[in-house]
Design a protein around this motif. Sequence first.
Motif, PDB file in Angstrom:
ATOM      1  N   SER A  11       0.857  -1.194   0.000  1.00  0.00           N
ATOM      2  CA  SER A  11       0.000   0.000   0.000  1.00  0.00           C
ATOM      3  C   SER A  11       0.883   1.232   0.000  1.00  0.00           C
ATOM      4  CB  SER A  11      -0.929   0.003   1.213  1.00  0.00           C
ATOM      5  OG  SER A  11      -0.181   0.035   2.417  1.00  0.00           O
ATOM      6  N   PRO A  12       0.354   2.366  -0.445  1.00  0.00           N
ATOM      7  CA  PRO A  12       1.145   3.597  -0.418  1.00  0.00           C
ATOM      8  C   PRO A  12       1.349   4.072   1.016  1.00  0.00           C
ATOM      9  CG  PRO A  12      -0.764   3.794  -1.892  1.00  0.00           C
ATOM     10  CD  PRO A  12      -0.969   2.571  -1.074  1.00  0.00           C
ATOM     11  N   ALA A  13       2.321   4.955   1.192  1.00  0.00           N
ATOM     12  CA  ALA A  13       2.482   5.625   2.472  1.00  0.00           C
ATOM     13  C   ALA A  13       1.327   6.588   2.686  1.00  0.00           C
ATOM     14  CB  ALA A  13       3.808   6.386   2.502  1.00  0.00           C
ATOM     15  N   ASP A  14       0.939   6.752   3.930  1.00  0.00           N
ATOM     16  CA  ASP A  14      -0.061   7.753   4.290  1.00  0.00           C
ATOM     17  C   ASP A  14       0.528   9.130   4.007  1.00  0.00           C
ATOM     18  OD1 ASP A  14      -1.741   9.569   5.567  1.00  0.00           O
ATOM     19  OD2 ASP A  14      -2.063   8.287   7.313  1.00  0.00           O
ATOM     20  N   LEU A  15      -0.171   9.935   3.223  1.00  0.00           N
ATOM     21  CA  LEU A  15       0.349  11.252   2.852  1.00  0.00           C
ATOM     22  C   LEU A  15       0.598  12.148   4.061  1.00  0.00           C
ATOM     23  CD1 LEU A  15      -1.744  12.101  -0.335  1.00  0.00           C
ATOM     24  CD2 LEU A  15       0.671  11.484  -0.213  1.00  0.00           C
ATOM     25  N   LYS A  16      -0.027  11.825   5.188  1.00  0.00           N
ATOM     26  CA  LYS A  16       0.170  12.606   6.402  1.00  0.00           C
ATOM     27  C   LYS A  16       1.223  12.003   7.327  1.00  0.00           C
ATOM     28  CE  LYS A  16      -4.558  14.429   6.403  1.00  0.00           C
ATOM     29  NZ  LYS A  16      -5.830  14.545   7.176  1.00  0.00           N
TER      30      LYS A  16
END
Length: 755
Positions: A11-16
């Motif tokens: 999964s992508p990294a959390d943008l926050k």
Amino acid sequence: MKKENVLWYDSPADLKNWNEALPVGNGRLGAMVFGGADKERIQLNEDSVWGGGFIDRVNSDSFANLEKVRQLIRDGEIEEAQLLAKYAMTGTPQSERNYQTLGDLTLDTTHLEGEITDYRRELDLEEAVCRVSFRCGEVEYTREVFASQPQNVLVIRYRASRPNALNCHVKISRDRFFNTVWKENGNRIAFEGTNGGENGLDFCCMVQGSCVGGTLEAIGEYLVVRNASEALFLLTAATSFREQNLSAYCRDRLAQCGKMTADQLFQEHLAEYQPYFRSCSLRLEESGDGRDLPTDQRLERFRETGEDNGLIALYFHFGRYLLISSSRPGSLPANLQGIWADGMKPAWDSKYTININTEMNYWPAEMCGLSDCHLPLFDHLERMYPHGKYVARTMYHARGWVAHHNTDLWGDCAPQDTYIPATYWTLGAAWLSTHIWEHYAYTMDTDFLKEHFYLLRDACVFFLDHLIEDEKGRLVISPSTSPENTYLLPKNGRPAQFCQGSAMDSQILTELFRDCIAACDVLGGEEGLKRELSDVLEKIPSPKIDSKGRIMEWMEEYEEKEPGHRHISHLYALYPGHQITLEDTPELAQAARKTLEYRLSHGGGHTGWSRAWIINFWAQLRDREKTEENIKLLLIKSTLSNLFDNHPPFQIDGNFGGAAGIARCLMQSGPDRVELLPVLPESWREGQIEGLRARGGLTVGLCWKNSKLDRAEIAAGHAYQGTIGYRGQTVKVDLEQGDTLCLDANMGISVKKKG
């Protein structure tokens, strides 16, 4: 075949959550890649983007009050001494410059229709590239991000499996301190500005795009790609720290790179990077092979089971990768977060904290085959030197040069903050200067030693003037602290930090003076200095044992306010110093053990870098069980999902200290000895390491099976006389430059002669 040395996620990294992104870097340019499918964020750094220029912060009242502070300490009026120092010895203004983000690049993929499937995000340590792949409908999309050191560009290659399927736009931005955004030539966008603060640095960031099929054009603040099968974005940046015409520099870089294909850029990148990475390699027999698990899940499983030797090897390689990526010849040295820092005001300003953290960054450099990555630190010492001379002369009326517990881009050496446990400590330049001898001891590079000897010499000369005699005739530093610890005053139980001659002070000075004397012996001359240093050494206190059998931290026995404190400064003599050893000082070694046990029983090791230091302490004491336990605890308690070290928050020193500790399990060396597998953890029953470096210019390769040495090869880069030890057995060797010593499982030896 499963690929090793890869961090990967489903999964992508959390943008926050910046701490989930993956780092790439070339020493000067750094980026944190989040890996979003439809919206990608790449946070950017350039190593010389700092807030403001150099200013003279020396407090003009320092020397006039120095003796008053010392007398108050002699009289036991510690609180008054600390208050006076706060007034008279604090920098004006109090703070040095801070590191800052360069900004963000955002890449939005437009016209994506359908569910995102088959997502994968990875950081390939062998190739120093971050890859993102996913499928949307019938189209597979792949992105690659790497930082080219030869071209000093960040390369972003984005491909679609079908013609005309790639539609996206790119924007670069910065929260503050930029004043111009422009486009040019139809395929470039850029921003430039001046950092906040007095004499702020100018900076420029520029992106150039191209595509295969379809069209690319600059519209407003965007580079827009329509109906392409592939897009290539090249980003570079510069500041006035190095360049005069920043936009011209960026244009030239991008114009040169624009003549190369993406494949050519990548192959050139590999040719430059891989010799660094492949100079040392570690393989451990798998226990609970986790390569099929995403790295965050693998780490979680390790927290539950404590079993995954492959993850430990991956952590070792990741540490080396981070050093290569944040400290390359010609770059600035790795700071508190390497080269990666989010925001305008990162934690602790992401400066150079030199009462342990910057030094720890370079613990793996020599022994893990990255000696050239050590060089930016010495370049920085040269930047510090003139400022350190000015501080020594102005604050202390002393010769030589001095630095306190922090420095910055400009090499500022004046006290930082008003933090009594650290601010007025004077051993920063001394500790850093011991790295000069350490680099020589591994490389035997006499030209290097000759070029940098003045730094080592003048770090000593400062203390020849600054040391004072106490009531027992010992030479000590005053005021002194034991970074960054606090004791309780016997008379009232209140916390205090100032003292005369903390244990760490004396231990660092002993190391520094011995290194300088050894350098004089190598280079010849300086007989007067050698005699003076030798005479002073006899009066510097050696490590002492208190009534409880532990190493004393201060000259007196005090009760600590925080017995589990993160700093264990009074064990500097155990590591990275060389004054406490099992062989030569067994009583002190036993006291060091008790000191560690006491710290840990009260919650010590609760920060990542402190745990890494503890690993190296136990390795020096040859305690296999404790060393292995603390390696596991570093991963279990102080490692983030992207394998960054967690202080908290992120500090990179724990990654570097941890990598050094893993290497020290497998080999340790002194001036004329090498110990093989000295602290081999019980669970590492089988493995192989190549490319370890030992003092004396040796390169060591080892293979072991069933927890026993199977074979070793030791190549001599220089003539070497000494001993090779393994579990109580020793062999004497006399090697000529170019010889390779081969040992079998029974310590039988043969020598391959050069040629």
